[in-house]
Each structure stands twice: as C-alpha cells, then as structure tokens.
Write an enzyme that holds these catalytic residues in place. Structure first.
Site, PDB file in Angstrom:
ATOM      1  N   ASP A 318     -31.986  14.926  -5.004  1.00 22.59           N
ATOM      2  CA  ASP A 318     -32.739  14.159  -4.011  1.00 22.59           C
ATOM      3  C   ASP A 318     -34.069  14.860  -3.787  1.00 22.59           C
ATOM      4  OD1 ASP A 318     -32.240  15.745  -1.136  1.00 22.59           O
ATOM      5  OD2 ASP A 318     -30.514  15.851  -2.483  1.00 22.59           O
ATOM      6  N   ASP A 407     -30.407   9.384   6.815  1.00 24.38           N
ATOM      7  CA  ASP A 407     -30.352  10.844   6.858  1.00 24.38           C
ATOM      8  C   ASP A 407     -30.397  11.269   8.324  1.00 24.38           C
ATOM      9  OD1 ASP A 407     -30.875  13.559   6.882  1.00 24.38           O
ATOM     10  OD2 ASP A 407     -32.398  13.506   5.322  1.00 24.38           O
ATOM     11  N   GLU A 409     -29.223  14.418  10.494  1.00 24.15           N
ATOM     12  CA  GLU A 409     -28.668  15.755  10.302  1.00 24.15           C
ATOM     13  C   GLU A 409     -29.002  16.763  11.389  1.00 24.15           C
ATOM     14  OE1 GLU A 409     -31.118  18.091   7.252  1.00 24.15           O
ATOM     15  OE2 GLU A 409     -31.429  15.995   6.627  1.00 24.15           O
TER      16      GLU A 409
END
Length: 519
Positions: A318, A407, A409
């Site tokens: 990624d 995403d 996190e």
C-alpha cells in the site's frame, strides 16, 4: 559573557508563567552565580522558595544576559521589544500579548515587594542554561551553554510565538501528518529532513526535533492547538504510550518538536530512509526488530523486506505520494499482485499521486484498490469525508478492482468506543450508498478492539508489524482478510521503505472472491 537569543529567552519566559502560583512564598538568604560569577541580588531581593519550588527575580537574570525589560509600575506591565517582536505581560493578568496576538497563560506573573519572580525551572527547561540548586548553600548556579539551543524538553512548546517573516519559509519542509499506531510514531513529511531524537526521564519521553521544518497548511487546518501553541492527542490503545504532543519549538531557526509521552522507559529505533516518513518504532520483546539503536545512522539504510511463511498467499503493498514515483512494472516483477493506493484524507484533500499510481498499477496488471484516511470525529463529518473519497474514485474511472477502504487507526480527539463506532458506521454506510460496494476496514490490531461485533460483516485489513506474530482475534473479527505485516519493506521500483501486505489466500482465490466485480 555568553548571550542567549531573544527568542529563546521569550520561550523560556512564557514557560515560566505556566507554573501554579502558591498562596505563600517564603524568602531565604540566597545567592545567584552565572558562569562562576556572583550576581548581586540587591537589598531586599531574595530567591523565593514556594513549597519546594525555587523562584528567581526575572529582571536580574535578563539584565545579566544582556537584555532590557521595560517595567510600568502603575499598570504592572512588563514589555520586551526587539525588531519585529513585541511581548507584553502584566502582573496578576493570565493573558499575554505577542505581536498584538492574545494568548492565555496558566498563571499570571508573580510580584513580591516590587520584584517580578519566575520559577527556576523556567531557566533549566527552556533556555538550555545548566541550573543547579544547592539547598545547603542556598545558591543557584547558572551556566550558559556553548550555543543558544538546548536539549531540554518543555511541557509547553512555543508555536504561540509567531514566526518572523522569512523568504525561506515557503521552501521549508512541511510536516503533513503525525500519527501513532501499531506501536510506532509516524511523521509524514514532504521533503528530506534530519531529525534529532533524544530521550528524557522523570517523566519518560522520546523527543523528536526536526530542524528547518513547518506544519503544512492542511495539518494546521485539521488540528487544534491550545493557547500556548501546543497540539496533542491521546494514545489509548498502546500500553507504553499515553499521548503525543507537537508544536513549533523554535522559529529561529524554524524547528518542529514532537514528544511521545511514555508510561515507562521503552527502547526504540528510528527509521528514516528519506522516503517521506520518519518512523519511531517502539521495540517489543514479542516481535522481531532489526535494531534497537535510538539514533539515526549517518547513512540511512533500507531494511530488507521481511520473509514470511505465507503458504502461497498473495503479496501486495500500500502506497501514497510519500513513496514518490513508482516503477510499477518492477513492482509486479517482484511478485506483488495487489496494491492499495491512498486516495483522500479529510473532507477535501486528494493525494496528488493517486491517479498516477492507479494508472501505473493497472498497466502492470496489479489488482488496484484505494483507501481513505479518516479524521472525522462526528457522524456528519464522516459522511462528508466519504463524499470526498467517492469523488476521488470517480476521477479514477469509478470502480477499482478492490473494494474501497476506510483507514481508521488513531483517535487524536479521544473519542469513546461508542463514538468511534458511530463515526465508522456513518462513513461505511455512506460509502456503500455512494459506490454500491461494501467497504473494507483497515486498522491496527490493537485499535481493532474498539470496534464492536456489528462490524463483523466487513472484511478486515489489519496492521501488525511482525514477521512471526500474526494478528490476533478481536471482538468484531476472529480472522483477517489482509495483513499489513511491515511498514519498512523494500520493493524493487520503490525508493525507500514501503508497507507490505499479505492476502489471506492465493491470488487466484483473491480474484475468485471478487467474482463479477472484476472487468
């Protein structure tokens, strides 16, 4: 006599005022020494001791260092002026003025019998002057350093002091993002930096100073700072870290300071391969680490990509613009069969390499997906960020090979698990509505425990940096769809370090799982 620059003094002075004032101050027969020279405190002027805290007369120290202070007795105002900088403080007033910019102070200046006093800790933690207090001799020993900068770390940093106009300002490297996840601090920058990393004890801290840098406009717009110019976010998912703080530590020269507040002394190593990221990785006994050095080597090296036992599992990466220009044909030749590419962040930002990376990966016959870095703290904000992500996907032709990724996190605003779940569901629901595809959830193995079982319907792409320790089960998931096992990999065609991923199956199984979604 060695001189301390005016800015350093001002930073120091402001910090002084941040200590609680006690209701009673007891004076003692005491002395001051600066570079071995006795300083006469004058009749009636004594060092103050307030419940173990030593306070010293401000004017005396300032004049000995070669600076002047204007004092207006009628208003109790202290004014310091030099070139383009004007600082004004007032006794018993918790507000200060810096170039007509109002800023709050934790405590007002202290006046005793016509003398303004400041805590001795001001000197030791902000100017770099070495300070020693001998209680038996009742003497403060001050020693100026060879240079004007010190390594002491303050609990109050200095971005409240506005930067003086500088033609080099626009050329400085910008700090784009600061995050803490998976037992490591990641600092994203838009150029080459030379960080200086030190440790402090009592309390334990890792201090990262990055000279000749500034905060990017998008970072300033997305983060909040207190009246002293310091920003911070709590770290609730890591047993060794309590919070991360950041500020403009200095304006002459420009320098950003980032502090990791530790719960205990923790070894770490620094990874800086000039790839747009500086990583401070905390070492864990249960996981392998390439080094435990806490200094950056003179010539940064790129670690060899970890080798894992994957039973033929598909390997991927990624990336974002931090990885620079990528030779996707070399990436494919190295056996990487899928890639997730950063598309967006927040409500407006789109990665400037997103479309280029999508095209390059497609031409190399690599399965392509995209991810959005979520900053939202409300459900409405999450929906706005989903709209930004959907617009970026449309600009890339709409449907990519792999489902869109949320995403999520870190938790810089300290949201509760319930709030985290609300924000995540709002984003995922809106993305599915806008794209017609069920998104994937990306997060860290520890942060994944924040998600309740209602998220089990989504595929999990989880980060756990180890060559041996695979992700563990959490309330919402007992297995993983993809595993990000390294942030320091090396792949042909990519300069510097890159994130490495493994699909929980073969490439044929991945293609089959996508079914009719592939063209």
């Amino acid at each position: 006599m060695k001189k301390i620059c005016l800015f350093a003094f001002l930073f120091l002075f402001l910090f002084l005022l941040a200590f609680p004032r006690e209701s009673h101050a007891a004076s003692s027969s005491s002395h001051l020494q600066l570079d071995g020279k006795d300083i006469s405190v004058g009749k009636g002027v004594q060092i103050q001791e307030v419940k173990g805290n030593i306070l010293v007369p401000l004017r005396l120290i300032v004049e000995e260092l070669g600076y002047s202070v204007n004092w207006e007795s009628k208003t109790g105002t202290i004014t310091i002026h030099k070139q383009n900088l004007n600082l004004s403080l007032q006794v018993n007033n918790p507000m200060a003025s810096v170039n007509d910019h109002q800023m709050g102070l934790a405590v007002a200046p202290l006046l005793r019998e016509g003398t303004t006093y400041v805590p001795l800790r001001f000197v030791s933690e902000q100017t770099g002057i070495d300070v020693a207090w001998n209680n038996e001799l009742k003497t403060v020993f001050l020693t100026t350093p060879p240079t004007s900068s010190g390594n002491s770390e303050s609990t109050h940093d200095h971005s409240a002091i506005p930067a003086v106009s500088n033609p080099k300002e626009s050329a400085r490297t910008a700090i784009n993002q600061i995050s803490f996840a998976n037992h490591q601090l990641t600092i994203a920058v838009n150029g080459k930096v030379t960080p200086k990393v030190t440790t402090l004890t009592h309390a334990d801290r890792i201090v990262v100073d990055i000279p000749d840098t500034k905060f990017a406009e998008e970072f300033l717009a997305s983060q909040s700072f207190d009246n002293s110019g310091q920003g911070s976010f709590p770290v609730t998912e890591d047993p060794d870290v309590s919070q991360v703080r950041y500020s403009m530590f200095s304006t002459t020269p420009a320098s950003v300071r980032i502090v990791v507040d530790l719960n205990n002394s923790t070894p770490f190593h620094v990874l800086d391969a000039d790839d747009g990221k500086v990583v401070i990785a905390l070492d864990q006994e249960t996981e392998e680490s390439s080094t435990t050095e806490n200094v950056i080597p003179t010539t940064p090296t790129i670690p060899v990509a970890p080798v894992i036992s994957s039973d033929g599992h598909a390997q991927g990466i990624d990336v974002s613009h931090y990885n620079g220009n990528i030779d996707w044909q070399q990436v494919a030749a190295a056996g990487k069969t899928f890639a997730f590419i950063k598309a967006t962040e927040g409500t407006k930002y789109q990665d400037n390499q997103f479309l280029i990376n999508v095209q390059g990966a497609r031409e190399a016959n690599i399965l392509v997906g995209a991810y959005h870095f979520l900053n939202a703290t409300t459900a409405d904000g999450a929906r706005q960020e989903a709209a930004n992500f959907a617009r970026a996907l449309d600009s890339a032709g709409g449907r990519l090979d792999l489902p869109p990724v949320m995403d999520y996190e870190n938790n810089p605003k300290g949201l509760t698990p319930a709030q985290i779940n609300e924000v995540a569901h709002a984003f995922l629901d809106e993305m599915e509505r806008l794209t017609g595809r069920q998104p994937i959830v990306y997060t860290g193995n520890v942060f994944a425990s924040k998600f309740d079982p209602t998220f089990s319907m989504y595929k999990l792409w989880v980060a756990r940096y180890s060559t041996t320790q695979k992700p563990t089960a959490v309330p919402a998931w007992n297995n993983w769809w993809a595993w990000q096992y390294s942030s320091t990999g090396s792949v042909p065609g990519i300069r510097g370090q890159v994130d490495l991923d493994e699909y929980n199956g073969t490439i044929d199984e991945l293609r089959a799982s996508l079914g009719g979604e592939l063209d």
